[in-house]
Design a protein around this motif. Structure first.
Motif: not given
Length: 614
Positions: A393-399
């Motif tokens: 779920k790193g993409l959502l965190c980065l966004a």
């Protein structure tokens, strides 16, 4: 370690035997008796010191051998030279005495060598004498008179390996300071065995200060592949990952920066960190407090005061229960995702939860900056690591961080996204899994990339955002025109690097490798991209080349466009600087194809149909 001590004790038996032979030969001397007696006294002194060293070796729990071996070798060499000289002073025949000449100068040289050996042994015993030691020994032994750094390194490492905790922390800090000066100092520390005791200090976790000191020294060393490899070979990756998962924030911050540096300089370290699953704790730490505010705001907006009280009670109960491994690994819904992010705060980090709550904002920010940088370096050039980040779920965190944060943290998050999208561009499976059009995480990432391009006047941030959109060109359907418009606007950016990157990104939309190239080319023209491209051709060589490539793609896929005819694209392509085109055969061929298509389809061009033959 016991076998190592035994082996060194055996090696010490040789100089002890030499010293006994020197004493015996000095007693038998017939010429230069006074000088030989003096040599015997030196040998006696060295014998006592060598035997004392043997006793230290049998009682020292953790042995640092490097200076011992160097000093023993030098002492043995000097004793051997003394033995040779003293043996020449025995009663011999008249002919032998004439041939073999011994002078007082020879003895003076031997006296100097033996005095140096005694000085070396005195220094060596001082760093091993735990009862009388007062801290780091910074005196200079004769063996290191030409290279003081070597003596300091020996002293620091010996203290780091054998002293009490306070002195070990001080030694680690001194090593960190020393290796910041020159690459030579770093090389000496690694060659003299400084890495294992630093990793041991980090692994023990005796105190946060000790871990920070060890991590700081390792960070200073890890700026070159061979030195990083020396840390990896000592099982440093496993130690670092374990310490990262359960340490105070300031320790985690230093460790995250160390992960980033090692992954940057050594592909093997990059792979080993991924194998040890360092990405999961990095993403978890990075998400700390990132989603808590959103969740709290949603609850406050929808619930009454009574409901809010009940929710708080339920959350407190949940925080006491550790989730099962299946819940942890299979959390895919949005509620499970939030639970996953709060897991580190409520369960995994319970040991240091109070410290995290009371930690200074700058420490929290520094930790996130370093974690984002670590993810960036781990993802760079690695499809496997990029996939792992998207699976946690790193993409959502980065966004979210790109949306909320600024400065270095936002930049590191954008660079991480850029590397992930670059990996997705080269790997179909990753592209389809992580950047589906109906994926909330992918949509959030694209929204933030477009916002950065359109709202922030910062080339440093806009360039990775533009590159990321270009890498995702194959994921956008024909109806998804909202990403092309902002890219077309960037073609006219005053910063030529941004304009060139926009041309490269749009080139991936209009490339022959893109199935929707026809539709995307028409969209680029509809957003008035041709005039911006024509202006780009008057820029530097980089904007000229990439602008020319995109213009050729548009000519190939929309040759009958009025916009191309009105902008006199055909005339422009025919007048392109031959020096630029001639250096690249592929570009020369592309320009020729574009001219042919324009000649074939553009009405009203005089004699155009006779210029090129299909």
């Amino acid at each position: 370690m016991a076998s190592e001590e035994k082996r060194i004790a055996v090696e010490l038996s040789y100089p002890i035997g030499l010293a006994e032979q020197v004493r015996s030969a000095a007693d038998d001397a017939k010429s230069f008796k006074l000088e030989c007696i003096e040599v015997g006294k030196y040998a006696e002194r060295l014998t006592q010191m060598l035997r004392t060293l043997v006793r230290f070796l049998t009682t020292t729990p953790s042995l640092y051998e490097r200076p011992i071996r160097r000093v023993i070798a030098e002492v043995s060499k000097n004793l051997d030279r003394a033995l040779t000289l003293v043996r020449k002073c025995k009663r011999q025949s008249v002919l032998r005495r004439v041939v073999t000449i011994v002078s007082a100068a020879d003895f003076r040289k031997v006296f100097g060598l033996l005095e140096s050996s005694i000085g070396d042994m005195r220094w060596l015993l001082s760093i091993f004498d735990s009862e009388n030691a007062t801290g780091i020994v910074l005196s200079l032994p004769p063996i290191a008179s030409n290279d003081p750094i070597l003596a300091w390194v020996w002293s620091y490492i010996a203290t780091l390996q054998m002293a009490q905790l306070t002195e070990r922390v001080e030694a680690a800090n001194e090593l960190a300071s020393l290796v910041k000066d020159t690459d030579r100092n770093k090389k000496i520390v690694v060659e003299e065995g400084g890495v294992p005791p630093l990793l041991k200090l980090l692994k023990e976790g005796a105190s946060p200060d000790a871990q920070v000191a060890a991590a700081s020294a390792l960070h200073s060393l890890a700026d070159e592949q061979d030195r990083v490899r020396s840390i990896v070979n000592e099982l440093g990756v496993q130690i670092i990952v374990k310490a990262l998962g359960d340490s105070p924030m300031r320790v985690q911050s230093q460790l995250a920066s160390l992960v980033a540096r090692m992954a940057e300089h050594d592909p093997l370290a990059q792979e080993d960190f991924a194998r040890e699953n360092v990405i999961r704790p990095l993403v978890t730490i990075l998400s700390f407090e990132t989603f808590a505010d959103d969740h709290r705001d949603q609850q406050l907006g929808k619930q009454s005061i009574h409901s809010i009280v009940q929710i708080n009670k339920e959350m407190e109960k949940k925080s006491l229960a550790r989730p099962s491994s299946r819940q942890y690994s299979n959390s895919s819904s949005s509620s499970n995702s939030h639970y996953y992010y709060s897991y580190y705060y409520n369960a995994e980090g319970s040991k240091h939860r109070r410290e995290r709550e009371n930690e200074k904002p700058e420490v929290k920010l520094g930790l996130k900056i370093n974690c984002a940088e670590a993810l960036w370096k781990l993802a760079r050039g690695s499809v496997a690591n990029s996939r792992r980040i998207t699976e946690t779920k790193g993409l959502l965190c980065l966004a979210k961080l790109v949306e909320k944060e600024e400065g270095e943290l936002r930049y590191n998050c954008l660079m991480t996204i850029m590397e992930i999208t670059a990996a997705a561009e080269s790997n179909t499976d990753l592209r389809r899994a992580a950047f589906r059009t109906n994926s909330p995480a992918a949509k959030a990432v694209v929204d933030q990339l477009l916002r950065v391009m359109g709202e922030l006047d910062s080339p440093v941030l806009q360039i990775p955002a533009v590159k990321s959109i270009g890498s995702l060109a194959r994921t956008f359907p024909a109806r998804e025109t909202r990403v092309i418009g902002p890219l077309v606007i960037q073609l006219g950016h005053t910063n030529l690097d941004v304009a060139a990157e926009a041309a490269i990104a749009l080139g991936k939309f209009a490339s022959p490798n893109n199935f929707l190239r026809m539709e995307h080319s028409k969209t680029i023209i509809e957003f008035n991209g041709v005039p911006n491209l024509m202006r780009m051709l008057r820029g530097n060589e980089r904007t000229l080349v990439h602008g020319l490539i995109l213009l050729c793609y548009l000519a190939l896929h929309t040759s009958n466009s009025e916009a191309l005819e009105q902008a006199r694209v055909l005339t422009t392509l025919e007048g392109v600087d031959r020096n630029v085109v001639g250096q690249d055969p592929e570009l020369r061929e592309l320009v020729s194809k574009a001219i042919y298509h324009l000649n074939l389809y553009c009405a009203g061009a005089p004699s155009q149909t006779n210029t090129f033959v299909p």
